[in-house]
Design an enzyme around this catalytic site. Structure first.
Site, PDB file in Angstrom:
ATOM      1  N   LYS A 111       0.987  -1.103   0.031  1.00  0.00           N
ATOM      2  CA  LYS A 111      -0.197   0.099  -0.124  1.00  0.00           C
ATOM      3  C   LYS A 111       0.939   1.271  -0.006  1.00  0.00           C
ATOM      4  CE  LYS A 111      -3.770   1.827   2.854  1.00  0.00           C
ATOM      5  NZ  LYS A 111      -4.449   1.842   3.815  1.00  0.00           N
ATOM      6  N   HIS A 113      -0.298   4.616   0.230  1.00  0.00           N
ATOM      7  CA  HIS A 113      -0.919   5.483   1.112  1.00  0.00           C
ATOM      8  C   HIS A 113      -1.210   5.357   2.495  1.00  0.00           C
ATOM      9  CE1 HIS A 113      -4.300   3.397  -0.900  1.00  0.00           C
ATOM     10  NE2 HIS A 113      -4.961   3.817   0.195  1.00  0.00           N
TER      11      HIS A 113
END
Length: 227
Positions: A111, A113
């Protein structure tokens, strides 16, 4: 030597929902197996309770054994099947055994963010980690999880499995023995069930035809020096 109650319950629960089957099955290795355990079908509240209770009991026993598991901080469940298994086992270790550990798991894709990264849950950097997995044949999945934890800064001190098929790999050795060597030696990879436990269950119930096929497979592929 009789089976533990949690071992018998897992076998019988697995059979009742079709997760554990005896018959003829082709494995990824190309071997034709007389049994198959699909942990992905262990997907209801009662069955998850049975499985995670068995994982928790196996971990608790291994922590008291010598050789066995050393103390650890985090249970790591490889995505995706390992996620609910690790969460449930951490809960039952606390509730039933007074053993408090965190749990974590990985994402299939990192991921970029929010908190970012490849792992979710309890931080594993600088922590002692035990990997929780389902069925081991070649040990490939465990090795992948070990690499993930190492990349994230954790130290893998053991692994706990639902089922050890007790088979020799391509090198003619037990895959579990090879993983134990990576993690510090014998006793570092406790399992709820082994192939020989399934054979004992069949024998106790007079299921001779299925037992004969299991025995034949054991003679051909069993890791006999590690039984």
């Amino acid at each position: 030597m009789s089976l533990e109650k949690y071992q018998t319950e897992l076998i019988e629960h697995g059979m009742s929902i079709g997760a554990l089957k005896f018959g003829t099955f082709t494995l990824k290795s190309g071997r034709t197996s007389p049994y198959f355990f699909n942990a992905g079908l262990l997907a209801s509240g009662p069955v998850l309770d049975t499985l995670c209770s068995a994982y928790a009991a196996t971990v608790a026993n291994a922590l008291k054994s010598s050789p066995g598991l050393p103390e650890f901080d985090v249970l790591f469940g490889p995505a995706y099947k390992g996620i609910p298994f690790a969460a449930g086992t951490a809960l039952l270790l606390h509730r039933d055994h007074n053993i408090d550990v965190g749990f974590a798991y990985d994402r299939k894709e990192a991921k970029d963010h929010g908190e970012g990264g490849i792992t979710v849950g309890a931080p594993i950097k600088g922590k002692r980690v035990v990997i929780l997995d389902d069925v081991a044949t070649a040990g490939t999945a465990i090795r992948g999880a070990i690499e993930t934890v190492k990349r994230e800064g954790g130290e893998v001190v053991g692994a706990v499995l639902m089922l050890d098929r007790q088979e020799v790999g391509k090198e003619g050795r037990s895959s579990i023995a090879e993983v134990e060597e990576l993690l510090g030696g014998r006793g570092r990879v406790p399992t709820i069930l082994k192939m020989r436990d399934l054979m004992r269950w069949l024998q106790d119930r007079g299921r001779t035809e299925e037992l004969a096929k299991m025995q034949e497979y054991w003679e051909k592929y069993g890791a006999k020096e590690y039984a």
